[in-house]
Design an enzyme around this catalytic site. Structure first.
Site, PDB file in Angstrom:
ATOM      1  CB  CYS A 150      -0.931  -0.034   1.223  1.00 52.04           C
ATOM      2  SG  CYS A 150      -2.002   1.402   1.338  1.00 52.04           S
ATOM      3  CB  CYS A 209      -0.715   2.590   3.941  1.00 55.48           C
ATOM      4  SG  CYS A 209      -2.250   1.982   3.257  1.00 55.48           S
ATOM      5  CG  ASP A 210       3.064   1.328   4.583  1.00 56.08           C
ATOM      6  OD1 ASP A 210       2.561   1.862   5.592  1.00 56.08           O
ATOM      7  OD2 ASP A 210       2.906   0.128   4.306  1.00 56.08           O
TER       8      ASP A 210
HETATM    9  C1  LIG Z   1       0.955  -3.510   5.449  1.00 52.31           C
HETATM   10  C2  LIG Z   1      -0.299  -2.679   5.369  1.00 52.31           C
HETATM   11  C3  LIG Z   1      -0.280  -1.402   5.882  1.00 52.31           C
HETATM   12  C4  LIG Z   1      -1.428  -0.632   5.799  1.00 52.31           C
HETATM   13  N1  LIG Z   1      -1.383   0.607   6.344  1.00 52.31           N
HETATM   14  C5  LIG Z   1      -2.494   1.383   6.307  1.00 52.31           C
HETATM   15  C6  LIG Z   1      -2.473   2.671   6.884  1.00 52.31           C
HETATM   16  O1  LIG Z   1      -1.445   3.127   7.401  1.00 52.31           O
HETATM   17  N2  LIG Z   1      -3.625   3.389   6.825  1.00 52.31           N
HETATM   18  C7  LIG Z   1      -4.770   2.925   6.240  1.00 52.31           C
HETATM   19  O2  LIG Z   1      -5.776   3.622   6.237  1.00 52.31           O
HETATM   20  N3  LIG Z   1      -4.811   1.703   5.683  1.00 52.31           N
HETATM   21  C8  LIG Z   1      -3.703   0.921   5.699  1.00 52.31           C
HETATM   22  N4  LIG Z   1      -3.720  -0.310   5.114  1.00 52.31           N
HETATM   23  C9  LIG Z   1      -4.949  -0.757   4.445  1.00 52.31           C
HETATM   24  C10 LIG Z   1      -5.966  -1.241   5.493  1.00 52.31           C
HETATM   25  O3  LIG Z   1      -5.333  -2.155   6.339  1.00 52.31           O
HETATM   26  C11 LIG Z   1      -7.171  -1.873   4.813  1.00 52.31           C
HETATM   27  O4  LIG Z   1      -7.749  -0.958   3.919  1.00 52.31           O
HETATM   28  C12 LIG Z   1      -8.205  -2.259   5.862  1.00 52.31           C
HETATM   29  O5  LIG Z   1      -7.661  -3.135   6.808  1.00 52.31           O
HETATM   30  C13 LIG Z   1      -9.427  -2.924   5.217  1.00 52.31           C
HETATM   31  O6  LIG Z   1     -10.301  -3.251   6.235  1.00 52.31           O
HETATM   32  P1  LIG Z   1     -11.427  -4.361   6.084  1.00 52.31           P
HETATM   33  O7  LIG Z   1     -12.121  -4.405   7.388  1.00 52.31           O
HETATM   34  O8  LIG Z   1     -12.209  -4.116   4.873  1.00 52.31           O
HETATM   35  O9  LIG Z   1     -10.656  -5.734   5.804  1.00 52.31           O
HETATM   36  P2  LIG Z   1      -9.410  -6.442   6.477  1.00 52.31           P
HETATM   37  O10 LIG Z   1      -8.633  -5.546   7.367  1.00 52.31           O
HETATM   38  O11 LIG Z   1      -8.704  -7.096   5.349  1.00 52.31           O
HETATM   39  O12 LIG Z   1     -10.083  -7.578   7.382  1.00 52.31           O
HETATM   40  C14 LIG Z   1     -10.695  -8.682   6.815  1.00 52.31           C
HETATM   41  C15 LIG Z   1     -11.153  -9.597   7.927  1.00 52.31           C
HETATM   42  O13 LIG Z   1     -11.948 -10.637   7.360  1.00 52.31           O
HETATM   43  C16 LIG Z   1     -11.641 -11.839   8.033  1.00 52.31           C
HETATM   44  N5  LIG Z   1     -12.079 -12.942   7.172  1.00 52.31           N
HETATM   45  C17 LIG Z   1     -11.735 -13.240   5.892  1.00 52.31           C
HETATM   46  N6  LIG Z   1     -12.371 -14.369   5.482  1.00 52.31           N
HETATM   47  C18 LIG Z   1     -13.136 -14.782   6.525  1.00 52.31           C
HETATM   48  C19 LIG Z   1     -14.020 -15.880   6.751  1.00 52.31           C
HETATM   49  N7  LIG Z   1     -14.251 -16.813   5.816  1.00 52.31           N
HETATM   50  N8  LIG Z   1     -14.640 -16.014   7.951  1.00 52.31           N
HETATM   51  C20 LIG Z   1     -14.422 -15.072   8.931  1.00 52.31           C
HETATM   52  N9  LIG Z   1     -13.603 -14.001   8.776  1.00 52.31           N
HETATM   53  C21 LIG Z   1     -12.954 -13.870   7.597  1.00 52.31           C
HETATM   54  C22 LIG Z   1     -10.143 -11.752   8.294  1.00 52.31           C
HETATM   55  O14 LIG Z   1      -9.744 -12.647   9.313  1.00 52.31           O
HETATM   56  C23 LIG Z   1     -10.036 -10.283   8.708  1.00 52.31           C
HETATM   57  O15 LIG Z   1     -10.301 -10.167  10.078  1.00 52.31           O
HETATM   58  C24 LIG Z   1      -2.609  -1.131   5.183  1.00 52.31           C
HETATM   59  C25 LIG Z   1      -2.617  -2.422   4.667  1.00 52.31           C
HETATM   60  C26 LIG Z   1      -1.495  -3.191   4.755  1.00 52.31           C
HETATM   61  C27 LIG Z   1      -1.507  -4.602   4.205  1.00 52.31           C
END
Ligand SMILES: Cc1cc2nc3c(=O)[nH]c(=O)nc-3n(C[C@H](O)[C@H](O)[C@H](O)COP(=O)(O)OP(=O)(O)OC[C@H]3O[C@@H](n4cnc5c(N)ncnc54)[C@H](O)[C@@H]3O)c2cc1C
Length: 305
Positions: A131, A134-135
């Protein structure tokens, strides 16, 4: 019969939990294999509103979980195996059994594709990132590499030139998928260099990234380059297999929601966060969508009643 089952415990799922718990709907969150979601591997988050100091992603997610728990959210640390719509309700199958619920919020995220090479795991979140938004700011005056040849990779490279001393784009093919419009943005930028057709074979360093071993895909020759960060921009895999029959998916398999809502084509199934967002993919946008999904689910339940 539960009111709301939330699948996923990243910023989208946990924000949906806070809202539905505060609305006295007693939500259940399936945390999945990565409780806390993608931010758990981020050592430094600087752009989540309301947190003026840099915060470890895991601490931020623990705080949000605590907030959801305080209002009465139930947590199950399992992966959901199946979601089925029955006559007016959903059946959620998980290893510990079957749960019936009036609504489901899909918040399963989208996984940034990885290079799948040895040493990548060791440096993920410590110099290797999926990302740039983000970084990128952590790499001021540093040398960085962007891996990929599509629009996202070129956009990321363009964005990174704001901070980095040098941005090297590495792509495995000798042609690029990115559009001419995107390529124009970086073509004449003196900070941008190209290594095509190369692949990253190994990431080098002790505690932080110091370089990469590359292989030329045509000649097989290897070479070592020095760099401080590697941005992998080769696409995302939305975690949508559970919802393939219940929600309309786009060509990249992101869930399509009805305009200005989180509704899917199945009444009672809502989607929030990266799983339905091919564009922004940020913690705060995921959290915002989680809020919307909670309010949409609340309204849907009120109408049922
Ligand atoms: C290294 C890194 C750094 C980042 N830094 C930033 C930052 O500084 N600022 C920022 O705004 N964004 C950042 N991001 C992006 C941010 O993390 C994502 O946009 C955000 O986490 C998305 O949130 P979400 O809840 O949609 O999904 P996710 O955070 O991807 O969570 C998905 C969830 O679904 C669960 N899941 C999946 N399949 C199943 C299933 N079958 N049954 C039950 N649970 C399941 C997983 O266990 C997880 O808990 C970063 C991403 C990465 C990889």
């Amino acid at each position: 019969m539960e009111n709301v089952v939330i699948i996923g415990s990243g910023p989208a799922g946990l924000t949906a939990a806070i809202y539905t718990a505060r609305a006295a709907l007693s939500p259940i969150v399936f945390e999945g294999a990565t409780p806390g979601g993608q931010l758990m591997v981020s050592l430094e988050v600087e752009n989540f509103p309301g947190i003026p100091e840099t915060i470890h992603g895991a601490v931020l997610m623990q705080n949000i979980k605590q907030q959801a728990e305080n209002f009465g959210t139930g947590f199950i640390t399992e992966d959901v195996q199946n979601v089925e719509k029955k006559d007016g309700y959903f059946e959620i199958t998980a290893p510990s059994g079957i749960i019936k619920t009036k609504t489901v919020i899909a918040a399963t995220g989208a996984t940034a594709r990885r290079l799948n090479i040895p040493t990548e795991d060791k440096f993920y979140g410590r110099g290797v990132s999926g990302c740039a938004t983000c970084d990128g700011a952590f790499f001021r005056d540093k040398n960085v590499v962007v891996v990929g040849g599509g629009n996202t990779a070129i956009e990321d490279a363009h964005f990174l030139t704001r901070f980095a001393k040098k941005v090297t784009i590495i792509h495995r093919r000798d042609y690029l998928r990115a559009s001419q419009a995107e390529l124009e943005k970086v073509k004449s930028n003196p900070k941008v260099e190209w290594l095509i057709p190369y692949v990253v074979q190994e990431i080098l360093g002790e505690n932080t990234v110091t370089g990469a071993m590359l292989k030329n895909n045509l000649t097989g020759e290897t070479m070592q380059i020095a760099c401080d960060g590697i941005f992998v921009a080769i696409g995302h895999d939305p975690q949508t297999s559970l919802f393939a029959d219940l929600a309309e998916l786009d060509d990249q398999k992101f869930i399509i929601t009805r305009a200005k809502t989180t509704e899917t084509k199945t009444p009672g199934l809502f989607a929030a966060g990266d799983v339905m967002d091919p564009v922004y993919k940020q913690a705060v946008t995921a959290a915002g969508n989680g809020c919307k999904a909670a309010l949409d689910a609340q309204k849907y339940i009120e109408n049922l009643e």
